[in-house]
Each structure stands twice: as C-alpha cells, then as structure tokens.
Design an enzyme around this catalytic site. Structure first.
Site, mmCIF file in Angstrom:
data_model
loop_
_atom_site.group_PDB
_atom_site.id
_atom_site.type_symbol
_atom_site.label_atom_id
_atom_site.label_comp_id
_atom_site.label_asym_id
_atom_site.label_seq_id
_atom_site.Cartn_x
_atom_site.Cartn_y
_atom_site.Cartn_z
ATOM 1 N N GLY A 29 23.247 -0.228 -3.764
ATOM 2 C CA GLY A 29 23.168 -1.222 -2.706
ATOM 3 C C GLY A 29 24.413 -2.084 -2.641
ATOM 4 N N SER A 30 24.401 -3.041 -1.721
ATOM 5 C CA SER A 30 25.602 -3.834 -1.465
ATOM 6 C C SER A 30 26.007 -4.688 -2.660
ATOM 7 C CB SER A 30 25.379 -4.722 -0.233
ATOM 8 O OG SER A 30 24.240 -5.556 -0.410
ATOM 9 N N LYS A 98 12.151 -3.953 -4.073
ATOM 10 C CA LYS A 98 13.387 -3.194 -4.006
ATOM 11 C C LYS A 98 13.146 -1.931 -3.187
ATOM 12 C CE LYS A 98 15.795 -2.484 -7.690
ATOM 13 N NZ LYS A 98 17.043 -2.663 -6.901
ATOM 14 N N LEU A 100 15.121 -0.946 -0.247
ATOM 15 C CA LEU A 100 15.656 -0.834 1.115
ATOM 16 C C LEU A 100 16.904 0.041 1.140
ATOM 17 C CD1 LEU A 100 15.074 -4.355 2.722
ATOM 18 C CD2 LEU A 100 13.601 -2.343 2.676
ATOM 19 N N GLY A 101 17.515 0.247 -0.038
ATOM 20 C CA GLY A 101 18.643 1.171 -0.132
ATOM 21 C C GLY A 101 18.225 2.612 -0.342
ATOM 22 N N GLU A 107 16.021 3.842 -9.506
ATOM 23 C CA GLU A 107 16.252 2.461 -9.946
ATOM 24 C C GLU A 107 15.172 2.013 -10.921
ATOM 25 O OE1 GLU A 107 18.576 0.522 -6.108
ATOM 26 O OE2 GLU A 107 16.387 0.527 -6.149
ATOM 27 N N LYS A 125 17.697 -14.027 -0.965
ATOM 28 C CA LYS A 125 16.702 -13.044 -1.408
ATOM 29 C C LYS A 125 15.536 -13.687 -2.155
ATOM 30 C CE LYS A 125 19.188 -9.627 0.137
ATOM 31 N NZ LYS A 125 18.768 -8.840 1.321
#
Length: 233
Positions: A29-30, A98, A100-101, A107, A125
């Site tokens: 993710g970002s 968690k 959304l990626g 993970e 968040k």
C-alpha cells in the site's frame, strides 16, 4: 497538510524499530511504499545492515527487488522479528480494517508470523469504531462468490465485487476475488469476524484483531505511538 506527507512521516518513524540483522514483513500500500524507500535508503548508506524482507504482495516484492532490498520467504524464515504495514482504519484498541490494497491474506499471515506488528498511518485513519469510513474487504474463492455474497448480506453487509481499472473483477495474488462489504459501524468486530470465517468460500477478511503491537500515527501535531492494550503499563 497532505495525507501523503503524514504517511511518509509515519513510515520513516516506524523504521526506527528496525534493527540490523532483522527479518521483517514488508507491507503493501501507499504507506508501505514510503517505508520501502526509507528502508532501501538506510541499507544503501549503511545505517542498517543485513535486513531481509518477506513481502506481502507481488507488487511489494517487485518494488523491493528494484530498490535492492534482500528478500526471503516464510518457508525459509517462518519467524519474523517485525512486520511493518499500513491500515485503512485503526480504532483505540488497535483493531484494524485492512485490505483496500487487495493483499490482506498475505498481510495477515505475515503479521501473524512476526514477533511484533507495527502499523503506520496518517491520523485520518484513526476512528472511534471500525466501519466509520471504510468498507470491510472479504476475500473469497470465485466458486463460492454467490454463496458468500448472500451470507455476507445476511450478516448486515452490503457486498460489492471489487473491480480493477478496466472494469474486470479484481483478482488477488492468490487468484481469489474480493467483496467490499459496507457494514456501517461494526459494534462487535470479534463476533463479526467469527461469523464471516464460518462462511464456506471465505478465504480471509480485513479485520485484524489483537494483532498490532504498536501504531505509529502522524498528523499535524507530530508523531504519536499508540500501544496495544496488552502492551500498556
């Protein structure tokens, strides 16, 4: 201030928990991307040495290789010293949403394999209760999609099949599909997690409960470290 700056600051701060010689889980993710760049810089200039990573997605693995971060697998290193990853929602007990990626299965496996799981996030968040802003991703096998969608709806969710930019169904690294389920406020995350796990065809869900050791939160007032209830004095 831009959330991206907060993500970067959280990632940079979280890297303080990495020590030379560690084997660590590399999130997706970002925010995890900022962490990868920071880790690569520390390995390049010698601030860190002999750090090896286990990636949580093919995207993370590709970027880590590009940056020169040594990689291994859970087959070779089943016990990790630390896992670093972002989150889509964080409540005061460090329960997370968690996924959304699209990498929540790996993970979760990597986080569970680590002695400590450190979450990095922008203050945006943080929520009082899970479900305030984010849907709950549920990974399902394609064959079980109709059944899973019906059962998730019966639990109070509004499942929507995730699609990629071309409009085709999003396919995870494991070849599965994702239903993004809007449950609204999740009053009892533990009960919901148990109910979702009981649905045949569900592979994983985005509720990470009792897993995070520490959250590194960046915002306009600086960096805050939040410890899980079990770790508080």
């Amino acid at each position: 201030m831009d959330d991206n700056l907060y993500r970067q600051r959280a990632a940079e701060h979280a890297l303080r928990h990495v020590e030379s010689g560690m084997t660590i889980g590399l999130g997706t993710g970002s925010t995890a991307t900022f962490m990868l760049y920071g880790l690569a810089a520390r390995l390049a200039d010698g601030r860190l040495q002999r750090v090896t990573g286990v990636p949580t997605s093919e995207v993370t693995a590709a970027l880590a290789r590009e940056l020169g971060i040594p990689l291994t697998t859970l087959d070779r290193q089943p016990h990790l010293d630390l896992a670093l990853d972002g989150a889509d929602e964080i409540d005061p007990q460090l329960r997370l949403i968690k996924g959304l990626g699209g990498a929540m299965l790996r993970e979760k496996i990597v986080a569970a394999s680590a002695a400590r799981f450190v979450v990095m996030a922008a203050v945006s968040k943080c929520v009082e209760r899970l479900g305030e802003r984010s849907p709950l991703p549920v990974e399902v096998v394609a064959f079980g999609l109709p059944l899973c969608a019906r059962r998730l709806k019966a639990l109070g969710g509004a499942p929507a099949l995730r699609r990629d930019r071309s409009g085709a169904p999003f396919v995870t690294d494991e070849g599965n599909l994702i239903l993004d389920c809007n449950f609204g406020i999740i009053a009892d995350p533990e009960a919901l997690a148990a109910s979702i796990c009981a649905i045949p065809g569900v592979v994983a869900h985005g509720l990470f409960l009792g897993m995070a050791s520490l959250a590194v939160i960046a915002g306009p007032d600086g960096i805050v470290e939040l410890h899980a209830p079990s770790a508080r004095q």
